[in-house]
Design a protein around this motif. Sequence first.
Motif, short mmCIF file in Angstrom:
data_model
loop_
_atom_site.label_atom_id
_atom_site.label_comp_id
_atom_site.label_asym_id
_atom_site.label_seq_id
_atom_site.Cartn_x
_atom_site.Cartn_y
_atom_site.Cartn_z
N MET A 1 116.10 -24.43 76.23
CA MET A 1 116.71 -23.28 76.88
C MET A 1 115.64 -22.50 77.63
N ASP A 2 115.90 -22.23 78.89
CA ASP A 2 114.97 -21.54 79.77
C ASP A 2 115.60 -20.19 80.13
N VAL A 3 115.01 -19.10 79.62
CA VAL A 3 115.55 -17.76 79.87
C VAL A 3 114.88 -17.17 81.10
N ARG A 4 115.68 -16.66 82.03
CA ARG A 4 115.18 -16.00 83.23
C ARG A 4 115.68 -14.55 83.21
N ARG A 5 114.76 -13.62 83.27
CA ARG A 5 115.09 -12.20 83.20
C ARG A 5 115.52 -11.66 84.56
N ASP B 1 121.06 -18.02 70.79
CA ASP B 1 120.14 -18.98 70.16
C ASP B 1 118.79 -18.32 69.85
N GLY B 2 118.84 -17.09 69.32
CA GLY B 2 117.63 -16.40 68.91
C GLY B 2 116.98 -15.53 69.98
N GLU B 3 117.43 -15.66 71.25
CA GLU B 3 116.87 -14.88 72.35
C GLU B 3 117.80 -13.71 72.69
N LEU C 1 119.30 -11.19 75.34
CA LEU C 1 119.51 -11.13 76.78
C LEU C 1 120.26 -9.86 77.13
N ALA C 2 119.82 -9.19 78.21
CA ALA C 2 120.47 -7.98 78.69
C ALA C 2 121.17 -8.26 80.01
N ALA C 3 121.87 -7.27 80.53
CA ALA C 3 122.60 -7.44 81.78
C ALA C 3 121.67 -7.91 82.90
N GLY C 4 122.09 -8.95 83.59
CA GLY C 4 121.29 -9.55 84.66
C GLY C 4 120.43 -10.71 84.22
N ASP C 5 120.22 -10.86 82.90
CA ASP C 5 119.46 -11.99 82.39
C ASP C 5 120.34 -13.24 82.36
N ALA C 6 119.70 -14.40 82.38
CA ALA C 6 120.44 -15.66 82.34
C ALA C 6 119.64 -16.70 81.55
N ALA C 7 120.35 -17.68 81.02
CA ALA C 7 119.72 -18.79 80.31
C ALA C 7 120.22 -20.10 80.89
N LYS D 1 124.23 -27.89 72.80
CA LYS D 1 125.02 -28.36 71.67
C LYS D 1 124.92 -27.33 70.55
N ASP D 2 126.08 -26.87 70.10
CA ASP D 2 126.18 -25.93 68.97
C ASP D 2 125.42 -24.63 69.24
N VAL D 3 125.46 -24.15 70.48
CA VAL D 3 124.82 -22.88 70.82
C VAL D 3 125.86 -21.77 70.70
N GLU D 4 125.43 -20.62 70.17
CA GLU D 4 126.34 -19.51 69.95
C GLU D 4 125.75 -18.22 70.50
N ALA D 5 126.60 -17.36 71.05
CA ALA D 5 126.19 -16.05 71.53
C ALA D 5 126.80 -14.99 70.62
#
Length: 219
Positions: free
Chosen positions: A1-5, A182-184, A186-192, A198-202
């Motif tokens: 998973m690659d998080v982009r702020r 998945d442990g990260e 994220l705020a408004a405007g962030d994306a992953a 597989k089996d990812v939950e928010a």
Amino acid sequence: MDVRRAAERYPGGDEAAGITSRHAFSFGPHYDPDNLRFGAMIACNEERLAPGAGFDEHPHSHTEIVTWVVEGELTHRDSTGHETRVGPGDVQRLSSAGGVRHVERNDAEAPLTFLQTWLAPLTPGGDPSYEIVHGIADSTPYAVPEAGAMLHVRRLGLGERTAVPDGAFVYVHVARGEVRLDGEELAAGDAARIIGAKDVEAVALSAAELLVWEMADRL
């Protein structure tokens, strides 16, 4: 998973004309060979238009363009004769196919914020088409078969959970609020960007709205 702020997006637009843009992928003068696309997605632009501001008539081709209004009202006109107003909760899709021209404006008296996603079609060309779904229901998938993609809208209250679809390419954008994915956090405007999801939950850390793109493996 690659998080982009949100703060990492490329700036664009014309603030003097009331247009503020933030681009998730290489766009216009901002070229990054390592950030050209993700699955079918080739652009994900956050646009903020002041009252009376907008994009004058301009062309598109060979692109599936999906628009989601976060706040305000968007006026859309295109060369195939469609003129509509798009508000929060509406999904608008313009299939530019072999070529179409359109105008996007904020003709209302309040500020407008919308997210626009561009998807590469499986097969270029064809005739342009247009569709708008007013007030799409929560968890109702919206299919873009021309691009092998599916949009899932998730609206969550504090503490609520939602499963992220399993898929080869999954893009999760936080339109409102805050979530833990998945442990990260994220705020408004962030994306992953998730490959082989597989089996990812928010989990919502506040009231939140998520746009989740599920895209087929075709590369």
